[in-house]
Design a protein around this motif. Structure first.
Motif, PDB file in Angstrom:
ATOM      1  N   GLU A   1      19.368  12.186  11.119  1.00  0.00           N
ATOM      2  CA  GLU A   1      18.755  11.320  10.121  1.00  0.00           C
ATOM      3  C   GLU A   1      17.241  11.493  10.129  1.00  0.00           C
ATOM      4  O   GLU A   1      16.619  11.623  11.176  1.00  0.00           O
TER       5      GLU A   1
ATOM      6  N   ASN B   1      21.045  18.002  10.558  1.00  0.00           N
ATOM      7  CA  ASN B   1      22.114  17.016  10.457  1.00  0.00           C
ATOM      8  C   ASN B   1      21.715  15.660  11.021  1.00  0.00           C
ATOM      9  O   ASN B   1      22.492  14.716  10.979  1.00  0.00           O
TER      10      ASN B   1
ATOM     11  N   TYR C   1      26.970  16.705  -2.770  1.00  0.00           N
ATOM     12  CA  TYR C   1      28.215  16.460  -3.498  1.00  0.00           C
ATOM     13  C   TYR C   1      28.102  15.296  -4.482  1.00  0.00           C
ATOM     14  O   TYR C   1      28.789  15.281  -5.505  1.00  0.00           O
ATOM     15  N   GLU C   2      27.226  14.357  -4.199  1.00  0.00           N
ATOM     16  CA  GLU C   2      26.945  13.325  -5.203  1.00  0.00           C
ATOM     17  C   GLU C   2      26.352  13.943  -6.463  1.00  0.00           C
ATOM     18  O   GLU C   2      26.755  13.610  -7.590  1.00  0.00           O
TER      19      GLU C   2
ATOM     20  N   ASP D   1      17.251  13.756  -6.801  1.00  0.00           N
ATOM     21  CA  ASP D   1      18.531  13.150  -6.444  1.00  0.00           C
ATOM     22  C   ASP D   1      19.489  13.148  -7.626  1.00  0.00           C
ATOM     23  O   ASP D   1      19.243  13.808  -8.638  1.00  0.00           O
ATOM     24  N   LYS D   2      20.570  12.377  -7.501  1.00  0.00           N
ATOM     25  CA  LYS D   2      21.588  12.392  -8.552  1.00  0.00           C
ATOM     26  C   LYS D   2      21.071  11.810  -9.872  1.00  0.00           C
ATOM     27  O   LYS D   2      21.581  12.155 -10.937  1.00  0.00           O
TER      28      LYS D   2
ATOM     29  N   ARG E   1      24.516  16.734   3.102  1.00  0.00           N
ATOM     30  CA  ARG E   1      25.786  17.090   2.457  1.00  0.00           C
ATOM     31  C   ARG E   1      26.206  16.031   1.435  1.00  0.00           C
ATOM     32  O   ARG E   1      26.673  16.348   0.337  1.00  0.00           O
ATOM     33  N   LYS E   2      26.010  14.753   1.790  1.00  0.00           N
ATOM     34  CA  LYS E   2      26.385  13.670   0.874  1.00  0.00           C
ATOM     35  C   LYS E   2      25.629  13.779  -0.445  1.00  0.00           C
ATOM     36  O   LYS E   2      26.216  13.618  -1.526  1.00  0.00           O
ATOM     37  N   GLN E   3      24.329  14.053  -0.371  1.00  0.00           N
ATOM     38  CA  GLN E   3      23.514  14.180  -1.587  1.00  0.00           C
ATOM     39  C   GLN E   3      23.983  15.356  -2.440  1.00  0.00           C
ATOM     40  O   GLN E   3      24.056  15.265  -3.670  1.00  0.00           O
TER      41      GLN E   3
END
Length: 399
Positions: A35, A33, A377-378, A334-335, A373-375
């Protein structure tokens, strides 16, 4: 030239690596968690988070090709030396192998990319055949944790009573997990690196395999590894013999990178569809340069085979015969990659199930964290724009 005499080398590297992996992974799970410290890309000099030390190169430079691709090919060659495997698929010989998309052309005493085939005195020789494989099996209780578990007959009852014994999870039954040694890819984050230990691999005959399938509690077979592609002739023949047992339920599933010989892939797809099984493509990324960086070779044939199965087989059976997964490697997958993969799948059929897998550090990418987590859900939201059936696998790693 890679010499055949190196086949006798007993690999100790992966054993010591595996023994320490659990400890290192546990530490990284605790740190996941935080950076990631930014690194400077060796090509462009830009500082970015999530540049893996195995390459030291950012995704942007890899996509551009050129010097970055030369560099990553060199890295793969150095890694593969530890396992006495050739740095790249041989292309200059007169002995051909067409089992997978690498289409190795081997000189005298050269070994193919997967390590299973070689040129001996101008003839193609192999450690395996359609009668004997480098393979081990084990009973995997149903419901399993495979990437199709969220919709497969064994874990959900879908297709009952034709393809499942129960109208729900088949508790008390088993999948015969069948692990093949050898692979036509060289993924730097491989989670099953023992497949490279070819000289420690147990041998399995068709007869022995079919005898194992006779267990009345086995309702499905899943081929994985490594990857099944280099040993598809055995897997196809073994499946046909197992189905002759006349068991009421016996689903045949395949979990692979998808870069097999198209004719063999088509035969495997037919077996899966008719038995209620599922073909699980690991579409690791979309861009070919990124595939060369992450997996050592091109991924073009995977998309050709995926499209072929989607168009010929997906709507033919009651159970989705085809699915795809993508591991969300921080900094690389990535997205944007997910968008391109999702659009490709949707153009075939937007009902095809697609699962995004949360990455955890392994093998040569121990320095990367669990997918942020951000990646996750993106990427999930991006896939949902194009596909109706999207799932997140390994979600426990971020929850």
């Amino acid at each position: 030239m890679f010499n055949i005499s190196s086949w006798g080398f007993i690999i100790k590297f992966s054993t010591s690596l595996a023994s320490s992996s659990l400890i290192i992974i546990s530490i990284l799970l605790l740190k996941s968690n935080f950076e990631m410290v930014e690194m400077k890309c060796k090509i462009c000099g830009e500082s970015r988070p999530y540049i893996s030390k195995v390459f030291g190169i950012c995704k942007e430079c890899i996509l551009e090709g050129g010097e970055a691709i030369k560099h990553v090919r060199k890295i793969h060659g150095e890694i593969r030396k530890k396992f006495n495997l050739p740095p790249e698929p041989p292309k200059d010989g007169n002995v051909k192998c067409n089992i997978c998309s690498n289409k190795c052309r081997m000189k005298e005493n050269e070994v193919g990319y997967c390590g299973l085939r070689m040129n001996i005195r101008g003839k193609l020789r192999s450690l395996v055949s359609d009668e004997e494989a480098l393979l081990y099996t084990y009973l995997d209780p149903i419901p399993t944790n495979c990437c199709a578990a969220w919709f497969c007959p064994g874990c959900t009852g879908r297709g009952y009573p034709k393809y499942a014994y129960k109208n729900g999870p088949e508790y008390g039954f088993y999948n015969l997990a069948s692990f093949f040694y050898g692979c036509n890819f060289d993924c730097v984050y491989c989670q099953n690196i023992s497949h490279k230990n070819l000289w420690k691999a147990p041998k399995m005959t068709i007869e022995k395999f079919v005898n194992e399938v006779k267990n009345e509690k086995i309702t499905c077979i899943c081929y994985f590894g490594g990857s099944p592609e280099p040993q598809l002739p055995f897997a196809i023949k073994a499946s046909k013999e197992a189905l002759k047992l006349g068991k009421k339920i016996l689903r045949i599933c395949w979990e692979w990178n998808g870069c097999g010989n198209e004719k063999l892939v088509k035969r495997a797809a037919k077996i899966a569809g008719e038995s209620g099984g599922i073909i699980k493509f690991d579409l690791k990324c979309f861009d070919e340069n990124l595939s060369i960086a992450l997996s050592g070779v091109s991924n073009k044939q995977a998309y050709k085979n995926f499209k072929m199965i989607g168009e010929k087989f997906f709507d033919r059976y009651d159970i989705p015969v085809l699915t795809a997964t993508t591991l969300l490697v921080p900094g690389y997958v990535d997205k944007d990659e997910v968008r391109k993969i999702s659009k490709f799948i949707a153009e075939i059929n937007d009902e095809i199930p697609y699962q995004l897998l949360v990455f955890h550090p392994d093998y040569m990418m121990m320095d990367l964290p669990i997918t942020p987590r951000k990646q996750v859900y993106e990427c999930f939201n991006e896939a949902k724009k194009y596909l109706k059936n999207v799932d997140i696998g390994n979600i426990h790693l971020i929850t």
